[in-house]
Scaffold this motif. Structure first.
Motif, PDB file in Angstrom:
ATOM      1  N   ALA A 106      51.362  29.211  45.170  1.00  0.00           N
ATOM      2  CA  ALA A 106      51.821  29.030  44.086  1.00  0.00           C
ATOM      3  C   ALA A 106      51.281  28.528  43.396  1.00  0.00           C
ATOM      4  CB  ALA A 106      53.744  28.203  44.964  1.00  0.00           C
ATOM      5  N   TYR A 107      50.605  27.170  43.808  1.00  0.00           N
ATOM      6  CA  TYR A 107      49.533  26.256  42.844  1.00  0.00           C
ATOM      7  C   TYR A 107      49.130  27.129  41.665  1.00  0.00           C
ATOM      8  CZ  TYR A 107      47.250  21.804  41.486  1.00  0.00           C
ATOM      9  OH  TYR A 107      46.747  21.098  40.194  1.00  0.00           O
ATOM     10  N   ILE A 167      48.866  14.636  48.597  1.00  0.00           N
ATOM     11  CA  ILE A 167      49.202  15.735  48.126  1.00  0.00           C
ATOM     12  C   ILE A 167      50.288  15.520  46.906  1.00  0.00           C
ATOM     13  CG2 ILE A 167      51.510  15.232  49.362  1.00  0.00           C
ATOM     14  CD1 ILE A 167      50.129  18.459  49.123  1.00  0.00           C
ATOM     15  N   ASP A 168      50.641  14.275  47.083  1.00  0.00           N
ATOM     16  CA  ASP A 168      51.888  13.751  45.858  1.00  0.00           C
ATOM     17  C   ASP A 168      50.313  13.801  44.556  1.00  0.00           C
ATOM     18  OD1 ASP A 168      53.510  13.130  47.828  1.00  0.00           O
ATOM     19  OD2 ASP A 168      52.782  10.780  47.501  1.00  0.00           O
ATOM     20  N   GLU A 169      49.226  14.086  44.555  1.00  0.00           N
ATOM     21  CA  GLU A 169      49.508  14.185  43.465  1.00  0.00           C
ATOM     22  C   GLU A 169      48.713  15.197  42.882  1.00  0.00           C
ATOM     23  OE1 GLU A 169      45.812  13.065  40.026  1.00  0.00           O
ATOM     24  OE2 GLU A 169      46.728  11.690  41.717  1.00  0.00           O
ATOM     25  N   VAL A 170      49.122  16.558  44.419  1.00  0.00           N
ATOM     26  CA  VAL A 170      48.969  17.304  43.639  1.00  0.00           C
ATOM     27  C   VAL A 170      49.676  18.107  42.984  1.00  0.00           C
ATOM     28  CG1 VAL A 170      48.541  19.958  44.252  1.00  0.00           C
ATOM     29  CG2 VAL A 170      47.101  18.363  45.494  1.00  0.00           C
ATOM     30  N   SER A 171      51.082  17.543  43.915  1.00  0.00           N
ATOM     31  CA  SER A 171      52.703  17.574  43.340  1.00  0.00           C
ATOM     32  C   SER A 171      53.028  16.851  42.246  1.00  0.00           C
ATOM     33  CB  SER A 171      53.144  16.982  44.995  1.00  0.00           C
ATOM     34  OG  SER A 171      53.126  17.847  45.539  1.00  0.00           O
ATOM     35  N   ARG A 172      51.891  15.987  41.584  1.00  0.00           N
ATOM     36  CA  ARG A 172      52.312  15.608  40.522  1.00  0.00           C
ATOM     37  C   ARG A 172      51.916  16.293  39.522  1.00  0.00           C
ATOM     38  NH1 ARG A 172      53.130  10.297  37.709  1.00  0.00           N
ATOM     39  NH2 ARG A 172      54.715  10.644  39.127  1.00  0.00           N
ATOM     40  N   ASN A 173      50.245  16.749  39.529  1.00  0.00           N
ATOM     41  CA  ASN A 173      50.125  18.105  38.500  1.00  0.00           C
ATOM     42  C   ASN A 173      50.749  19.032  38.228  1.00  0.00           C
ATOM     43  OD1 ASN A 173      47.557  16.123  38.412  1.00  0.00           O
ATOM     44  ND2 ASN A 173      46.211  17.473  40.229  1.00  0.00           N
ATOM     45  N   MET A 174      51.227  19.656  39.337  1.00  0.00           N
ATOM     46  CA  MET A 174      52.489  20.359  39.821  1.00  0.00           C
ATOM     47  C   MET A 174      53.777  20.541  38.601  1.00  0.00           C
ATOM     48  SD  MET A 174      51.824  23.556  41.017  1.00  0.00           S
ATOM     49  CE  MET A 174      52.960  24.918  41.184  1.00  0.00           C
ATOM     50  N   ARG A 175      54.261  19.187  39.058  1.00  0.00           N
ATOM     51  CA  ARG A 175      54.731  19.309  37.770  1.00  0.00           C
ATOM     52  C   ARG A 175      54.895  18.358  36.453  1.00  0.00           C
ATOM     53  NH1 ARG A 175      57.278  15.076  43.055  1.00  0.00           N
ATOM     54  NH2 ARG A 175      57.970  16.798  44.037  1.00  0.00           N
ATOM     55  N   THR A 176      53.911  18.091  36.840  1.00  0.00           N
ATOM     56  CA  THR A 176      53.335  17.483  35.023  1.00  0.00           C
ATOM     57  C   THR A 176      53.065  19.448  34.362  1.00  0.00           C
ATOM     58  OG1 THR A 176      52.303  15.827  35.634  1.00  0.00           O
ATOM     59  CG2 THR A 176      51.208  16.873  33.442  1.00  0.00           C
ATOM     60  N   LYS A 177      52.335  20.390  34.723  1.00  0.00           N
ATOM     61  CA  LYS A 177      52.220  21.216  34.420  1.00  0.00           C
ATOM     62  C   LYS A 177      52.943  22.088  33.510  1.00  0.00           C
ATOM     63  CE  LYS A 177      49.401  23.745  36.556  1.00  0.00           C
ATOM     64  NZ  LYS A 177      48.045  24.220  38.085  1.00  0.00           N
ATOM     65  N   ALA A 178      54.364  21.882  34.373  1.00  0.00           N
ATOM     66  CA  ALA A 178      55.692  22.855  34.504  1.00  0.00           C
ATOM     67  C   ALA A 178      56.607  21.767  33.348  1.00  0.00           C
ATOM     68  CB  ALA A 178      56.165  22.654  35.676  1.00  0.00           C
ATOM     69  N   VAL A 179      56.254  21.006  33.990  1.00  0.00           N
ATOM     70  CA  VAL A 179      56.874  20.041  31.964  1.00  0.00           C
ATOM     71  C   VAL A 179      56.080  20.559  31.274  1.00  0.00           C
ATOM     72  CG1 VAL A 179      57.984  18.031  31.306  1.00  0.00           C
ATOM     73  CG2 VAL A 179      57.859  17.766  33.844  1.00  0.00           C
ATOM     74  N   LEU A 180      55.676  20.581  30.765  1.00  0.00           N
ATOM     75  CA  LEU A 180      54.757  20.760  29.357  1.00  0.00           C
ATOM     76  C   LEU A 180      54.968  22.483  28.641  1.00  0.00           C
ATOM     77  CD1 LEU A 180      51.187  19.302  29.816  1.00  0.00           C
ATOM     78  CD2 LEU A 180      52.491  18.970  28.022  1.00  0.00           C
ATOM     79  N   LYS A 181      55.027  23.439  30.373  1.00  0.00           N
ATOM     80  CA  LYS A 181      55.486  24.440  30.497  1.00  0.00           C
ATOM     81  C   LYS A 181      56.445  25.006  29.712  1.00  0.00           C
ATOM     82  CE  LYS A 181      55.226  28.859  32.293  1.00  0.00           C
ATOM     83  NZ  LYS A 181      55.233  30.444  33.792  1.00  0.00           N
ATOM     84  N   LEU A 182      57.976  24.329  29.891  1.00  0.00           N
ATOM     85  CA  LEU A 182      59.168  24.076  29.840  1.00  0.00           C
ATOM     86  C   LEU A 182      58.946  23.847  28.139  1.00  0.00           C
ATOM     87  CD1 LEU A 182      62.073  24.608  30.449  1.00  0.00           C
ATOM     88  CD2 LEU A 182      61.715  22.274  31.580  1.00  0.00           C
ATOM     89  N   ILE A 183      58.976  22.407  28.109  1.00  0.00           N
ATOM     90  CA  ILE A 183      58.816  21.813  26.887  1.00  0.00           C
ATOM     91  C   ILE A 183      58.919  22.117  25.291  1.00  0.00           C
ATOM     92  CG2 ILE A 183      59.678  19.979  28.142  1.00  0.00           C
ATOM     93  CD1 ILE A 183      57.396  18.594  26.734  1.00  0.00           C
ATOM     94  N   ALA A 184      57.427  23.235  25.784  1.00  0.00           N
ATOM     95  CA  ALA A 184      56.770  23.986  24.872  1.00  0.00           C
ATOM     96  C   ALA A 184      56.923  23.852  23.348  1.00  0.00           C
ATOM     97  CB  ALA A 184      56.381  25.062  25.390  1.00  0.00           C
ATOM     98  N   PRO A 185      58.620  24.999  23.953  1.00  0.00           N
ATOM     99  CA  PRO A 185      59.379  25.636  22.358  1.00  0.00           C
ATOM    100  C   PRO A 185      60.221  24.651  21.997  1.00  0.00           C
ATOM    101  CG  PRO A 185      59.532  27.186  24.794  1.00  0.00           C
ATOM    102  CD  PRO A 185      59.275  26.038  24.761  1.00  0.00           C
ATOM    103  N   TYR A 186      60.203  23.554  22.277  1.00  0.00           N
ATOM    104  CA  TYR A 186      61.865  22.311  22.430  1.00  0.00           C
ATOM    105  C   TYR A 186      60.090  21.307  21.148  1.00  0.00           C
ATOM    106  CZ  TYR A 186      64.365  25.393  25.395  1.00  0.00           C
ATOM    107  OH  TYR A 186      65.056  25.771  25.932  1.00  0.00           O
ATOM    108  N   THR A 187      61.515  21.225  19.725  1.00  0.00           N
ATOM    109  CA  THR A 187      61.096  19.660  19.490  1.00  0.00           C
ATOM    110  C   THR A 187      62.375  18.652  19.562  1.00  0.00           C
ATOM    111  OG1 THR A 187      62.896  20.541  17.514  1.00  0.00           O
ATOM    112  CG2 THR A 187      60.271  20.375  17.549  1.00  0.00           C
TER     113      THR A 187
END
Length: 503
Positions: free
Chosen positions: A322-323, A351-371
């Motif tokens: 999944a990662y 595992i917290d560091e892995v989860s934070r990396n995962m969530r950070t990538k998800a945030v960047l991917k989600l907000i990419a089209p928005y200003t």
């Protein structure tokens, strides 16, 4: 001469009868002892208490201390220890040690005592057994140091040091390990090559101690010393322990690459030794792969491939899958459904560091089209608390991976677009320069077509003119209006060529 020849030569009837009667008496005595011993062994599984009594009765049948009495005491002591009858076990162990001086051979006694100490170390599952084990080790040291059996004394000292580690008695462990290291040196203070294996095992115990104490400075020093020991041929499990602790040390320093290397070596050694710890270390290896943000699957290697479908690590294999696919929802679902992973303190810590990396990538991917968006919007889609969303965005802004401002009053985020426009114009200018260079190469070097005189250099720039105004940063290229303006203006300089102007 064979046994048959001896028999034919001693064929005198009277002599034969006499010897036969003596042998018969000795054999009858041995048979009684042997029958009692094996009868006791049959009782071990169904009635261990009665078996203890039978085994203890074996030495009484021997007129002098011998092998059968030694064997009977050994079996009785093991059963007493397993039944929790520790005081009885110590009492009979003292009696057993009296056999080693004359009743049995040195090699046999050493092997038997060492196997017994291995047995009680393996069987002990409660702290109440520790006192009994410590008495066993102390009695053994007193006996075999008196007989100058240095090898068994070193082995027993290592077992005693291991007991101190299990008890977390670090002062006693430190003293005992120092004693072992001194015993592994020559008179001039240099290391004895013949005792390198024992020295390395002592290093392994020290390394585990400092790993538990989280004393990385001392741990690193001992870890490097252990790797330089070349005269030892240690058990693979010892190497597995050293490498595992080294991997954890590198993880604490966020040195993911070295940690991955050590965990892989540790896994191979544990696997060779048949140790169950290989499964746990394999989980650490998977964890490190995610922290490295690597796209390489840790189960692609020949050594780890057989464990890809092992149910004991299926949660970790699903997690790394999944990662690597950036599937935040699947990742969170696996983690939530396998909370037993977090029972290991080391995994829970990292595992917290892995989860934070995962969530950070998800945030960047989600907000990419928005200003412009809200914190609640991200929280709803990624299914994490608003407070964590704000923390992630804060880190991205500080690290300059996102140029935005957070309005904490209404929970809105405004992405600044100026920097992005400048980058876009810079890329467009590079493209224009490259296209102009290509145009001149075609016109000047081509055999079939040459530019007209006067057109000169920069002709492509003349045909496609971008007055981008990069110095002021006020002009943004736009294909639609600029093209129409050129047609309406009828720019003579362009000579009918396309002129693109800014909005």
């Amino acid at each position: 001469m064979s046994d048959d020849d001896d028999f034919m030569q001693d064929s005198d009837a009277e002599q034969y009868d006499f010897e036969y009667e003596d042998d018969d008496d000795a054999e009858t005595g041995d048979v009684d002892i042997e029958n009692k011993y094996y009868n006791a062994k049959q009782l071990k599984l169904d009635n261990p208490e009665d078996a203890v009594g039978e085994f203890l009765g074996v030495p009484d049948l021997e007129p002098e201390k011998g092998d059968w009495g030694f064997k009977g005491l050994k079996q009785a002591i093991k059963l007493e220890f397993a039944l929790g009858r520790y005081d009885d076990a110590v009492t009979h162990y003292k009696e057993l040690l009296t056999y080693v001086k004359s009743a049995v051979t040195r090699n046999y006694s050493e092997k038997s005592i060492n196997n017994m100490l291995d047995y009680i170390e393996k069987v002990a599952t409660e702290q109440t057994a520790y006192k009994c084990m410590e008495e066993f080790y102390s009695l053994t040291l007193d006996t075999f140091q008196a007989t100058n059996n240095e090898r068994l004394a070193l082995k027993t000292n290592l077992k005693l040091a291991k007991l101190y580690l299990d008890k977390k008695d670090y002062n006693q462990l430190t003293n005992k390990v120092r004693e072992i290291h001194q015993a592994c040196q020559k008179e001039d203070g240099t290391d004895d090559p013949g005792k390198g294996t024992y020295s390395l095992e002592a290093y392994a115990l020290e390394i585990q101690m400092y790993a538990e104490m989280k004393n990385n400075k001392r741990l690193k020093s001992l870890y490097q010393k252990a790797l330089t020991v070349r005269s030892a041929v240690p058990h693979p499990k010892v190497q597995g322990i050293i490498r595992e602790c080294g991997g954890k040390m590198h993880m604490s320093e966020e040195n993911w690459k070295e940690a991955q290397s050590d965990f892989f070596e540790s896994f191979k050694n544990y696997d060779e030794a048949g140790s169950m710890q290989r499964i746990q270390v394999l989980k650490y290896l998977v964890l490190t792969t995610m922290l490295m943000k690597s796209d390489i699957n840790p189960f692609d290697s020949q050594e780890t491939m057989p464990y890809r479908s092992d149910p004991r690590i299926s949660a970790m294999t699903d997690l790394v899958d999944a990662y690597q696919r950036d599937d935040i929802h699947q990742y969170e679902s696996i983690l939530k459904g396998n909370q037993d992973l977090l029972t290991d303190p080391f995994i829970a810590e990292n595992i917290d560091e892995v989860s934070r990396n995962m969530r950070t990538k998800a945030v960047l991917k989600l907000i990419a089209p928005y200003t412009r968006f809200t914190l609640k919007f991200i929280s709803k889609h990624i299914k994490i608390p608003v407070s964590e969303v704000q923390d992630i965005l804060g880190v991205l802004i500080v690290d300059k991976k996102l140029q935005a401002k957070i309005n904490q009053e209404d929970g809105t985020v405004l992405v600044e677009t100026g920097a992005g426009d400048t980058q876009h114009l810079s890329r467009l200018r590079d493209w224009t320069s490259a296209a102009d260079s290509l145009w001149m190469t075609v016109l000047n070097d081509g055999d079939g077509f040459k530019p007209e005189d006067g057109q000169g250099a920069g002709s492509f720039g003349g045909m496609i003119n971008f007055p981008m105004g990069l110095e002021t940063g006020n002009s943004i290229p736009s294909r639609g209006p600029g093209r129409g303006g050129a047609r309406r203006g009828g720019n003579a300089r362009g000579g009918g060529k396309l002129l693109v102007q800014p909005v």
